[in-house]
Design an enzyme around this catalytic site. Structure first.
Site, PDB file in Angstrom:
ATOM      1  N   THR A  67       0.657  -0.933   0.005  1.00  8.68           N
ATOM      2  CA  THR A  67      -0.004  -0.092  -0.611  1.00  8.68           C
ATOM      3  C   THR A  67       0.770   1.390  -0.201  1.00  8.68           C
ATOM      4  OG1 THR A  67      -2.471   0.899   0.927  1.00  8.68           O
ATOM      5  CG2 THR A  67      -0.279  -0.183   2.299  1.00  8.68           C
ATOM      6  N   LYS A  71       2.585   1.612  -4.603  1.00  7.88           N
ATOM      7  CA  LYS A  71       2.008   0.156  -5.278  1.00  7.88           C
ATOM      8  C   LYS A  71       2.761   0.922  -6.185  1.00  7.88           C
ATOM      9  CE  LYS A  71      -2.236   0.281  -2.547  1.00  7.88           C
ATOM     10  NZ  LYS A  71      -3.735   0.844  -2.793  1.00  7.88           N
ATOM     11  N   ASN A  92      -0.723  -4.333  -6.064  1.00 17.39           N
ATOM     12  CA  ASN A  92      -1.010  -3.502  -4.644  1.00 17.39           C
ATOM     13  C   ASN A  92      -0.874  -5.013  -3.984  1.00 17.39           C
ATOM     14  OD1 ASN A  92      -3.957  -4.945  -5.258  1.00 17.39           O
ATOM     15  ND2 ASN A  92      -4.584  -3.945  -3.380  1.00 17.39           N
ATOM     16  N   ASP A 108      -7.118  -3.126  -6.083  1.00 16.49           N
ATOM     17  CA  ASP A 108      -8.118  -2.273  -4.932  1.00 16.49           C
ATOM     18  C   ASP A 108      -9.451  -1.716  -5.580  1.00 16.49           C
ATOM     19  OD1 ASP A 108      -6.089  -1.125  -3.414  1.00 16.49           O
ATOM     20  OD2 ASP A 108      -5.189   0.365  -4.246  1.00 16.49           O
ATOM     21  N   GLY A 132      -8.097  11.813  -6.959  1.00 17.10           N
ATOM     22  CA  GLY A 132      -7.122  11.312  -7.134  1.00 17.10           C
ATOM     23  C   GLY A 132      -6.632  10.293  -8.585  1.00 17.10           C
ATOM     24  N   ALA A 133      -5.337   9.592  -8.895  1.00 18.21           N
ATOM     25  CA  ALA A 133      -5.243   9.421 -10.126  1.00 18.21           C
ATOM     26  C   ALA A 133      -3.961   8.778  -9.457  1.00 18.21           C
ATOM     27  CB  ALA A 133      -4.171  10.312 -10.687  1.00 18.21           C
ATOM     28  N   GLY A 135      -2.114   5.247  -7.265  1.00 18.28           N
ATOM     29  CA  GLY A 135      -2.578   3.713  -7.205  1.00 18.28           C
ATOM     30  C   GLY A 135      -3.428   3.182  -6.633  1.00 18.28           C
ATOM     31  N   ARG A 157      -4.348  16.788  -7.924  1.00 13.09           N
ATOM     32  CA  ARG A 157      -3.757  17.632  -7.645  1.00 13.09           C
ATOM     33  C   ARG A 157      -2.395  17.750  -9.027  1.00 13.09           C
ATOM     34  NH1 ARG A 157      -0.193  17.276  -2.651  1.00 13.09           N
ATOM     35  NH2 ARG A 157       0.517  15.774  -3.548  1.00 13.09           N
ATOM     36  N   PRO A 159      -1.474  17.256 -12.488  1.00 16.37           N
ATOM     37  CA  PRO A 159      -2.672  16.867 -13.395  1.00 16.37           C
ATOM     38  C   PRO A 159      -1.961  16.450 -14.248  1.00 16.37           C
ATOM     39  CG  PRO A 159      -2.684  19.378 -12.741  1.00 16.37           C
ATOM     40  CD  PRO A 159      -1.763  18.884 -11.889  1.00 16.37           C
TER      41      PRO A 159
HETATM   42  N1  NAP Z   1      -9.474   1.401   1.579  1.00 14.58           N
HETATM   43  C1  NAP Z   1      -8.948   0.804   0.339  1.00 14.58           C
HETATM   44  O1  NAP Z   1      -8.593  -0.616   0.526  1.00 14.58           O
HETATM   45  C2  NAP Z   1      -7.429   0.736  -0.386  1.00 14.58           C
HETATM   46  C3  NAP Z   1      -7.223   0.120  -0.967  1.00 14.58           C
HETATM   47  C4  NAP Z   1      -5.761   1.231  -0.760  1.00 14.58           C
HETATM   48  C5  NAP Z   1      -5.393   1.918  -0.443  1.00 14.58           C
HETATM   49  N2  NAP Z   1      -6.245   2.718   0.823  1.00 14.58           N
HETATM   50  C6  NAP Z   1      -5.696   4.341   0.504  1.00 14.58           C
HETATM   51  O2  NAP Z   1      -5.943   5.247  -0.178  1.00 14.58           O
HETATM   52  C7  NAP Z   1      -5.065   6.115  -0.159  1.00 14.58           C
HETATM   53  C8  NAP Z   1      -4.448   6.512  -0.790  1.00 14.58           C
HETATM   54  O3  NAP Z   1      -3.421   5.470  -1.447  1.00 14.58           O
HETATM   55  P1  NAP Z   1      -2.570   5.743  -2.850  1.00 14.58           P
HETATM   56  O4  NAP Z   1      -1.866   4.013  -2.374  1.00 14.58           O
HETATM   57  O5  NAP Z   1      -3.404   5.933  -3.670  1.00 14.58           O
HETATM   58  O6  NAP Z   1      -1.425   6.661  -2.596  1.00 14.58           O
HETATM   59  P2  NAP Z   1      -0.811   6.839  -3.815  1.00 14.58           P
HETATM   60  O7  NAP Z   1      -0.264   6.379  -4.656  1.00 14.58           O
HETATM   61  O8  NAP Z   1       1.296   8.159  -3.165  1.00 14.58           O
HETATM   62  O9  NAP Z   1      -1.336   8.067  -4.418  1.00 14.58           O
HETATM   63  C9  NAP Z   1      -1.694   9.495  -3.748  1.00 14.58           C
HETATM   64  C10 NAP Z   1      -2.657   9.917  -4.218  1.00 14.58           C
HETATM   65  O10 NAP Z   1      -3.465  11.196  -3.377  1.00 14.58           O
HETATM   66  C11 NAP Z   1      -2.907  12.399  -3.487  1.00 14.58           C
HETATM   67  N3  NAP Z   1      -2.456  13.483  -2.680  1.00 14.58           N
HETATM   68  C12 NAP Z   1      -1.952  13.084  -1.935  1.00 14.58           C
HETATM   69  N4  NAP Z   1      -1.601  13.955  -0.654  1.00 14.58           N
HETATM   70  C13 NAP Z   1      -2.430  14.924  -1.400  1.00 14.58           C
HETATM   71  C14 NAP Z   1      -2.519  16.804  -1.684  1.00 14.58           C
HETATM   72  N5  NAP Z   1      -2.226  16.978   0.114  1.00 14.58           N
HETATM   73  N6  NAP Z   1      -3.273  17.582  -2.256  1.00 14.58           N
HETATM   74  C15 NAP Z   1      -4.053  16.506  -2.884  1.00 14.58           C
HETATM   75  N7  NAP Z   1      -3.948  15.316  -3.547  1.00 14.58           N
HETATM   76  C16 NAP Z   1      -3.096  15.019  -2.329  1.00 14.58           C
HETATM   77  C17 NAP Z   1      -2.347  12.004  -5.251  1.00 14.58           C
HETATM   78  O11 NAP Z   1      -2.036  13.668  -5.840  1.00 14.58           O
HETATM   79  P3  NAP Z   1      -0.733  13.599  -6.991  1.00 14.58           P
HETATM   80  O12 NAP Z   1      -1.001  12.352  -7.268  1.00 14.58           O
HETATM   81  O13 NAP Z   1      -0.708  14.953  -6.961  1.00 14.58           O
HETATM   82  O14 NAP Z   1       0.867  13.367  -6.012  1.00 14.58           O
HETATM   83  C18 NAP Z   1      -2.739  11.156  -5.364  1.00 14.58           C
HETATM   84  O15 NAP Z   1      -3.130  11.110  -6.302  1.00 14.58           O
HETATM   85  C19 NAP Z   1      -4.114   6.134   1.132  1.00 14.58           C
HETATM   86  O16 NAP Z   1      -4.598   7.039   2.282  1.00 14.58           O
HETATM   87  C20 NAP Z   1      -4.987   4.429   1.307  1.00 14.58           C
HETATM   88  O17 NAP Z   1      -4.877   4.350   2.611  1.00 14.58           O
HETATM   89  C21 NAP Z   1      -7.422   2.418   1.009  1.00 14.58           C
END
Ligand code: NAP
Length: 264
Positions: A67, A71, A92, A108, A132-133, A135, A157, A159
């Site tokens: 996670t 990813k 993942n 996911d 969001g874009a 993982g 955030r 683009p």
């Molecule tokens: N419920 C579930 O089963 C599950 C499964 C997987 C993940 N999650 C959760 O999903 C969330 C994201 O995880 P991920 O693996 O996708 O992370 P990731 O790949 O690092 O992506 C993070 C995303 O959040 C955006 N972001 C981060 N900080 C920000 C801010 N201050 N302002 C605006 N946008 C921001 C990033 O934008 P940029 O591209 O601009 O950086 C990107 O789109 C986490 O909270 C994780 O725990 C939940």
């Protein structure tokens, strides 16, 4: 009970205090009578390569679940990727095959859609906005198109990452109506936070809640806290809310299936 026969599945995260997958994952293994145990590992990004290199050597490793923030990086360390992971270059879950090679997959999105359906929310025909874009958002976007949403807008955030994701989704679903856009939630009946916003006190809201129409289904990927500030604000606007934990609950079954069915 952990014995000499136990196979283990590290959950690679950084930090790892927010993870909620181990209890339902371990419960699913017990339910199936599998001697497999998940333990979270806090792996800083700079240590990921070395960690994965070492884990490859370990004979009783069933695989890894991965996670935030690993990813995308882990996908590049796999020997092969399947399904959505291959289309999006993000994964993942990684299975260790008998020869020590690594097969990556991405659940996911399937978990998210299964969570919605399990809570009684249809997906087909919805006009969806995902913020969001990264993982999680990429996997969810892919699964929403596979499940037949009418249209999908991606707001991020950064683009350029949203543009790249839209191009990947067009390649996978040439007929789909998928575009980049802003996080203005007014014209959608399904609004999803696919970002990490909401995990920490004081985070900005991913969408302006005053733009949400009452009755809109507002869903989270963030699972800690259980009810995020976005969900609280959406509920106050008369929206239907859907928590991030539902995505985990439905996904563990898919993760265990994948880890159990290596064919190499
Ligand atoms: N419920 C579930 O089963 C599950 C499964 C997987 C993940 N999650 C959760 O999903 C969330 C994201 O995880 P991920 O693996 O996708 O992370 P990731 O790949 O690092 O992506 C993070 C995303 O959040 C955006 N972001 C981060 N900080 C920000 C801010 N201050 N302002 C605006 N946008 C921001 C990033 O934008 P940029 O591209 O601009 O950086 C990107 O789109 C986490 O909270 C994780 O725990 C939940």
């Amino acid at each position: 009970m952990i014995t000499g026969n136990t196979r283990f599945v590290p959950l690679l995260a950084h930090p790892c205090r927010h993870v909620r997958t181990p209890p339902p994952f371990n419960a699913e293994c017990v339910r199936r009578g599998l001697d497999i145990s998940m333990v979270p590992l806090d792996v800083p990004p700079l240590a990921l390569d070395e960690t994965v290199k070492a884990l490859r050597q370990i004979g009783n490793l069933a695989g890894m679940v991965v996670t935030i923030p690993h990813k995308t990086a882990i996908a590049a360390l796999c020997d092969r990727l399947e399904g959505a992971a291959a289309m999006l270059s993000v994964c993942n879950v990684v299975r260790r095959e008998a020869d020590g090679s690594l097969t990556g997959a991405m659940f996911d999105g399937e978990g998210f859609v299964a969570g919605l359906r399990h809570q009684g929310h249809a997906v087909q025909g919805r006009r969806a906005l995902i913020v969001g874009a990264g993982g999680a958002a990429s996997g969810v976007a892919y699964a929403l198109l596979a499940a037949g949403v009418a249209s999908l807008t991606i707001a991020n955030r950064s683009p350029a990452k949203a543009e790249t994701l839209v191009a990947q989704l067009h390649a996978a679903f040439p007929q789909a109506r998928v575009i980049t856009g802003t996080a203005d939630a007014q014209h959608y009946d399904l609004v999803i936070n696919g970002t990490a916003l909401g995990m920490h006190d004081g985070d900005a809201l991913p969408v302006d809640p005053t733009r949400l129409r009452p009755g809109t289904l507002v869903a989270e990927v963030v699972m800690q806290p259980d009810v995020t500030a976005l969900l609280t604000a959406a509920q106050a606007r008369g929206c239907i809310i859907h928590k991030g934990i539902h995505m985990v609950e439905q996904q563990v079954r898919l993760l265990v299936d994948f880890l159990e069915h290596g064919d190499i």
